[in-house]
Motif scaffolding. Structure first.
Motif, short mmCIF file in Angstrom:
data_model
loop_
_atom_site.label_atom_id
_atom_site.label_comp_id
_atom_site.label_asym_id
_atom_site.label_seq_id
_atom_site.Cartn_x
_atom_site.Cartn_y
_atom_site.Cartn_z
N PRO A 27 0.81 -1.23 0.00
CA PRO A 27 0.00 0.00 0.00
C PRO A 27 0.84 1.28 0.00
CG PRO A 27 -0.66 -1.48 1.79
CD PRO A 27 0.56 -2.07 1.16
N GLU A 28 2.07 1.22 0.56
CA GLU A 28 2.83 2.45 0.72
C GLU A 28 3.67 2.81 -0.50
OE1 GLU A 28 3.10 -0.07 2.87
OE2 GLU A 28 5.10 -0.91 2.69
N SER A 293 -1.15 0.77 5.58
CA SER A 293 0.04 0.27 6.26
C SER A 293 0.60 1.33 7.20
CB SER A 293 1.12 -0.11 5.25
OG SER A 293 1.81 1.03 4.82
N ALA A 294 1.37 0.88 8.19
CA ALA A 294 1.97 1.80 9.16
C ALA A 294 3.16 2.52 8.54
CB ALA A 294 2.39 1.03 10.40
N ILE A 295 3.93 1.79 7.71
CA ILE A 295 5.08 2.42 7.04
C ILE A 295 4.58 3.56 6.15
CG2 ILE A 295 6.93 2.05 5.36
CD1 ILE A 295 7.18 -0.77 6.48
N GLY A 296 3.45 3.32 5.50
CA GLY A 296 2.85 4.35 4.66
C GLY A 296 2.56 5.62 5.46
N ASN A 336 -0.03 8.96 -5.66
CA ASN A 336 -0.07 7.71 -4.92
C ASN A 336 -1.12 6.76 -5.51
OD1 ASN A 336 -0.47 5.72 -3.05
ND2 ASN A 336 -0.76 7.08 -1.32
N ALA A 337 -2.33 7.31 -5.74
CA ALA A 337 -3.42 6.49 -6.28
C ALA A 337 -3.09 6.01 -7.68
CB ALA A 337 -4.71 7.31 -6.30
#
Lengths: 347, 336
Positions: A27-28, A293-296, A336-337
């Motif tokens: 996701p990121e 995600s958390a990294i994201g 991003n998208a």
């Protein structure tokens, strides 16, 4: 999936995927591309952007958002919002400072009490949500307004003014400061401890999401609560846990503000909840839950830090600051998208 | 296709009508043209031959604040005269304000002007600026901390003294029950103003907190207060934009209270002249911005420091109907 099928007799879902494929599916990924674009843009637009001292300022700025963006991302993956996250940080700092001062206690006592109070607020959010079945947007909006009022009301009641009294001369202050607000000077560069907190929180959040059962529960609850409940996921526990996670990080942020500035203003923190949400969204979280995600969220916070400071380094007219900020964030999210769509098309 | 074309035609006709109306219906008074005539009288070329230094100004202003707009104007005009590259940043959250000062240090500016509404939050970062050899001048708030944090001078109004002036003026006017309207939660300067007024006022004075970023809610809160307590005979607002709102609330509530305010703007000047407002307390924001930049320039050029280690006061100045008409043209051009 491509038609170049897996070996005979194997379920196609169990087929090994290449590392590159795995990377493209994260996701990121889109936000990393966005971050690179913003970085290059300001490197050209702002001459002082690339100095080591400026970059350390940006990292600090990003960490203050990122510490909160990580648990907020987890909460959003779980399908909920928390609009009280911004003022909760201020509440946590106020409780800590005023409890220590009024009780003439060691500063660490105040810090401990503040942790309990903040976790209780998080529990209240989660409990109300699961009990009332109202949308989290409404529940936490109520909490947000109540906390804003409590912050001022209590501070005024106890100290007689709108900010807390200094606790810098009390026992335990210096050790608490070392933990929550210390900094190292390496030449002209100042590295603040919040950057370490931020990395640690993102690492823990990532581990929870990808390596534990609780992580699966979070994705399941965000993807569809009823289906999750039917398959035996403890929905109530998961949601309350997520809100308490946000509260825990609000406590860390609040202690940082207290120990770096020593005096806390009762009216601050309003509006920051949206910065945490936008950092999570730039980082690939969906507003509908079940994905992210958390990294994201860390990359999103970094984009925010680069943008908000880059505009200053570029010496643009401050009247347009918020406009530029909004436009840059929108562009980063769009990029991003777009990247994500391309990545999914190549699968 | 045909439908699109009629759409374009309709839009064109509307635009033409609007343009025609605005050209035909000229106003012979006020408006943009009067403003431009006034502007033509001012110059904006450097009057000195010193190198082009960069001075940064960082304040605790919120977005769209009238008062700080005037401070900024004063600073800009001084910068134009002194051949200064002037950069400005503001945020009402202490953490972000400290961040902006750090940004200025990173850019190696030649001077910093900063408002200390939340002094402790800026303590560390100002120490850094001083260590980096950047001269600092504090404006508007933080007179008590200014010297301790290593600033050259503080320029502003002592809020407590300004509040006391209000209390004295209210006594003069024979008021008994006053309400002090605070429009920014957590602003120490505002608290000091109301506390100062309370100190010298012989009647009773109450604080009322309102949400300054939301005018309708300010009016509603004030209206409710006046309806709940009809004996209130004076309302003190802490910012010029809130005075007309207070007048509206007073009229709606059918109250006889006199509205007085801190700071000026053109509607306050108008209302002072017409008698809708009692008096205003001015702290000359233009002077705060102008002097701060000018003094930094003097320090760099000639190592001059003003004030002898004490704050340089720009207020309070009580403005009543008589003075208002004199100040009106300056207020209109946005420098008072």
């Amino acid at each position: 999936m491509s038609t170049a099928g897996p070996a005979d007799g194997l379920d196609e879902r169990l087929a090994p995927t290449s590392a590159l494929r795995k990377l493209l599916g994260r996701p990121e990924l889109g936000s990393v591309v966005g971050a690179a674009a913003v970085f290059v843009f300001f490197s050209i637009a702002a001459p002082s952007f690339l100095q080591a001292s400026s970059l350390s300022t940006i990292l600090y700025s990003a960490s203050t958002i990122g510490i909160m963006a990580a648990p907020v991302a987890l909460l959003m993956i779980g399908g909920e919002f928390d609009l009280s996250a911004g003022v909760m940080v201020t509440t946590s700092a106020l409780v800590s400072s005023m409890f220590s001062y009024q009780m003439t206690a060691n500063v660490w006592v105040g810090v401990g009490v503040s942790l309990l109070v903040t976790l209780a607020i998080g529990f209240f959010n989660g409990f109300m949500l699961t009990r009332t079945k109202l949308p989290s947007f409404i529940i936490t909006l109520g909490t947000f307004l109540m906390l804003t009022g409590l912050n001022l009301g209590f501070t005024k009641l106890i100290t007689g003014t709108v900010s807390t009294k200094t606790i810098a001369d009390m026992e335990g202050f210096s050790s608490a400061r070392a933990l929550f607000a210390s900094q190292w000077n390496i030449g002209s560069v100042t590295l603040k401890v919040t950057i370490l907190w931020w990395f640690a929180i993102v690492a823990v959040a990532t581990w929870i999401l990808l390596r534990t059962r609780a992580g699966n529960w979070i994705f399941a609850v965000g993807g569809g609560a009823d289906a999750a409940r039917a398959t035996g996921v403890p929905v109530v526990k998961t949601r309350i846990g997520l809100y308490m996670g946000v509260a825990l990080c609000a406590w860390i942020s609040g202690q940082h503000i207290l120990f770096s500035f020593d005096v806390v203003q009762s009216g601050e923190g309003v509006g920051n909840e949206f910065l945490y949400i936008i950092a999570a969204v730039i980082g690939g979280c969906l507003m509908t839950g079940g994905y992210g995600s958390a990294i994201g969220s860390a990359v999103g916070a970094f984009i925010f830090g680069m943008t908000s400071n880059g505009i200053v380094y570029a010496q643009w007219n401050p009247d347009w600051f918020k406009f530029f900020l909004g436009a840059m964030l929108l562009l980063a999210t769009l990029l991003n998208a777009w990247v994500r769509k391309r990545a999914e098309a190549t699968k | 296709m045909a439908r699109v074309r009629t759409g374009v035609r309709v839009v064109g006709a509307v635009l033409a009508a609007v343009l025609g109306a605005s050209l035909a219906g000229c106003s012979s008074t006020g408006g943009k043209r009067a403003e431009e005539r006034a502007k033509a009288a001012q110059a904006g070329r450097p009057a000195v031959s010193t190198p082009r230094w960069t001075f940064a100004m960082v304040t605790h202003a919120g977005d769209g604040d009238t008062f700080w707009d005037i401070v900024q104007k004063g600073a800009k005009e001084a910068a134009a005269k002194d051949n200064i590259n002037f950069v400005y940043a503001h945020d009402d959250q202490a953490q972000q304000q400290a961040q902006f000062v750090q940004n200025a240090i990173d850019q190696k500016v030649d001077g910093i002007v900063v408002s200390l509404a939340k002094p402790e939050a800026l303590k560390d970062v100002l120490a850094k600026a001083v260590k980096a050899g950047i001269p600092v001048i504090t404006v508007n708030s933080g007179s008590a901390q200014s010297a301790a944090y290593g600033a050259l001078t503080h320029i502003g109004q002592d809020e407590e003294i300004a509040g006391e002036a209000v209390g004295t003026e209210l006594n003069k006017r024979g008021k008994k029950r006053a309400v002090c309207v605070l429009h920014e939660q957590g602003n120490v300067g505002h608290e000091q103003r109301c506390a100062g007024a309370k100190k010298t006022f012989s009647g009773t004075l109450e604080n009322l907190y309102v949400e300054g970023t939301n005018m309708p809610s300010v009016q509603a809160a004030l209206q409710a207060k006046l309806q709940a307590d009809p004996s209130i005979d004076a309302i003190v607002t802490l910012g010029a934009p809130f005075a007309p709102t207070a007048v509206k609330a007073k009229d709606a509530a059918g109250s006889k209270a006199e509205v007085d305010t801190f700071d000026l703007n053109d509607s306050v000047a108008r209302d002072l002249k017409s008698g809708a407002l009692g008096f205003a307390v001015d702290q000359q924001p233009y002077l705060q911005g102008y002097e701060a930049i000018d003094l930094l320039w003097l320090y760099r050029y000639n190592a001059n420091v003003l004030g002898g280690g004490r704050p340089v006061l720009t207020g309070p100045q009580i403005v009543t109907a008589a003075e208002a008409s004199k100040l009106e043209e300056y207020i209109k051009r946005g420098s008072r």
